[in-house]
Design a protein around this motif. Structure first.
Motif, short mmCIF file in Angstrom:
data_model
loop_
_atom_site.label_atom_id
_atom_site.label_comp_id
_atom_site.label_asym_id
_atom_site.label_seq_id
_atom_site.Cartn_x
_atom_site.Cartn_y
_atom_site.Cartn_z
N UNK A 1 4.12 7.40 9.80
CA UNK A 1 4.56 6.07 9.01
C UNK A 1 6.02 5.42 9.43
N UNK A 2 6.93 6.30 9.38
CA UNK A 2 8.23 5.82 9.88
C UNK A 2 8.36 5.21 11.17
N UNK A 3 7.66 5.54 12.08
CA UNK A 3 7.59 4.82 13.35
C UNK A 3 6.92 3.56 13.37
N UNK A 4 5.94 3.39 12.57
CA UNK A 4 5.44 2.00 12.45
C UNK A 4 5.99 0.98 11.18
N UNK B 1 -1.79 7.15 8.22
CA UNK B 1 -0.28 6.81 8.29
C UNK B 1 -0.24 5.63 9.53
N UNK B 2 -1.03 5.65 10.56
CA UNK B 2 -0.86 4.97 11.68
C UNK B 2 -1.33 3.40 11.56
N UNK B 3 -2.05 3.47 10.29
CA UNK B 3 -2.16 1.94 9.87
C UNK B 3 -1.12 1.31 8.83
N UNK B 4 -0.32 1.82 8.65
CA UNK B 4 0.77 1.44 7.83
C UNK B 4 1.82 0.51 8.79
N UNK B 5 2.60 -0.18 8.10
CA UNK B 5 3.35 -1.36 8.52
C UNK B 5 4.59 -1.48 7.66
N UNK B 6 5.56 -2.30 7.92
CA UNK B 6 6.69 -2.91 7.18
C UNK B 6 5.97 -3.66 5.60
N UNK C 1 0.79 -1.18 -0.01
CA UNK C 1 0.20 0.15 0.18
C UNK C 1 0.79 1.32 0.02
N UNK C 2 0.35 2.22 -0.71
CA UNK C 2 1.29 3.59 -0.76
C UNK C 2 0.52 4.73 -0.51
N UNK C 3 0.96 5.60 0.71
CA UNK C 3 0.26 6.75 0.90
C UNK C 3 1.24 7.95 0.46
#
Length: 323
Positions: free
Chosen positions: A234-237, A206-211, A166-168
């Protein structure tokens, strides 16, 4: 045909970035042809004393190439430390490396390369002159951006996007239009990509993103809070993060695994920075899109064909029943 970022860069994309807060690719000495571009891009964020050094370098590369660090400091009314700091900000390990780049740049200019266009648009300029000045400024901005693009960073960004779940994409104002352009291009080749210009929606997504996901921030200033915050989340996740910015020393790069630097012509009363920064950002977006389409051609080509067919069908004249 899919590509894994780990297959392309086994050491991991964050290993390319270096220490936190350091602009990506800064360990690579820039090509001499990129020196003038970097001066134009970074000068607005420099101190006044560093600007004097940068202006001397760009204005007389041949003359400065023959000066010692002490002589250049005297010529610019600064200090040796300021000269060395300027060299490092421009991407050179030390003043010796900068002098070599200056000599190479002077040799390139001696072959007849056209000078940079710096004439501002005046309020009483004829429209024909406005067209000419804008066209030349756009050409210079595109050339500067192409000259200073870090190919290692670009290659890594293409690999990350090509393999993303997925891309944001985050952007506000003029940069928001660029974010939308990138997202819709990636959608047309079958990737799941969405642009967010609303800061609340950007952060909640962004908080739903992951590796395995990718977050892209588009900000010329590199400090737009509503763009920096979702990229940080996003970076933190663990998502791979990419910054497209005109300020490689901006806040946004602290949370970017990858940084692609854009150029921007000098701002004037009738030509705000958003005009030329948008041009350079769109060049980077097009480079990313073509790179991803090449990497994923087996999937991208049918997806593009399907989108063309759908749009052609939508705009075809409708026939009445019985016709």
């Amino acid at each position: 045909m899919t590509y894994s970022l780990k297959e392309t860069f086994p050491q991991g994309v964050r290993a390319l970035r270096g220490a936190p807060g350091t602009p990506s690719g800064s360990a690579t000495t820039p090509d001499p042809g990129a020196l003038a571009a970097k001066v134009r891009t970074l000068a607005p964020s420099m101190t006044r004393s560093m600007q004097r050094v940068a202006e001397a370098l760009a204005g007389d590369p041949a003359g400065c190439a023959h000066l010692t660090v002490t002589a250049l400091a005297v010529r610019t009314g600064t200090s040796e430390a300021t000269v060395v700091r300027t060299a490092r900000l421009l991407g050179y390990p030390g003043y010796r490396d900068l002098r070599l780049a200056l000599a190479a740049l002077a040799a390139q200019q001696a072959t007849g390369a056209p000078p940079a266009v710096t004439a501002d648009i005046a309020v009483d300029d004829p429209l024909g002159d406005v067209v000419t000045k804008l066209a030349l400024e756009e050409q210079q901005t595109l050339a500067d951006t192409a000259a200073q693009l870090d190919m290692t960073q670009l290659e890594a960004a293409v690999g990350a996007l090509a393999g993303a779940r997925r891309i944001d994409v985050y952007g506000i104002g003029a940069s928001g239009l660029v974010a939308q352009d990138l997202a819709q291009k990636l959608l047309r080749i079958g990737l799941i990509a969405h642009a967010h210009s609303d800061p609340h929606l950007a952060v909640t997504n962004a908080v739903q993103l992951r590796a395995g996901d990718v977050a892209v921030a588009v900000t010329h200033s590199g400090s737009t809070h509503d763009v920096v915050e979702p990229l940080r989340a996003a970076f933190d996740r663990g998502a791979t993060t990419l910054a497209i910015t005109g300020r490689p020393d901006g806040t946004v790069t602290q949370y970017a695994d990858l940084v692609l630097t854009t150029s921007c012509s000098r701002e004037s009363e009738l030509r705000p920075a958003a005009m030329s920064s948008r041009t350079s950002q769109l060049l980077v977006v097009d480079c990313l899109f073509i790179g991803v389409a090449q990497r994923t051609y087996d999937e991208a080509a049918p997806a593009l064909s399907a989108s063309y067919e759908a749009l052609a069908h939508r705009h075809a004249p409708r026939r009445r029943d019985g016709d």
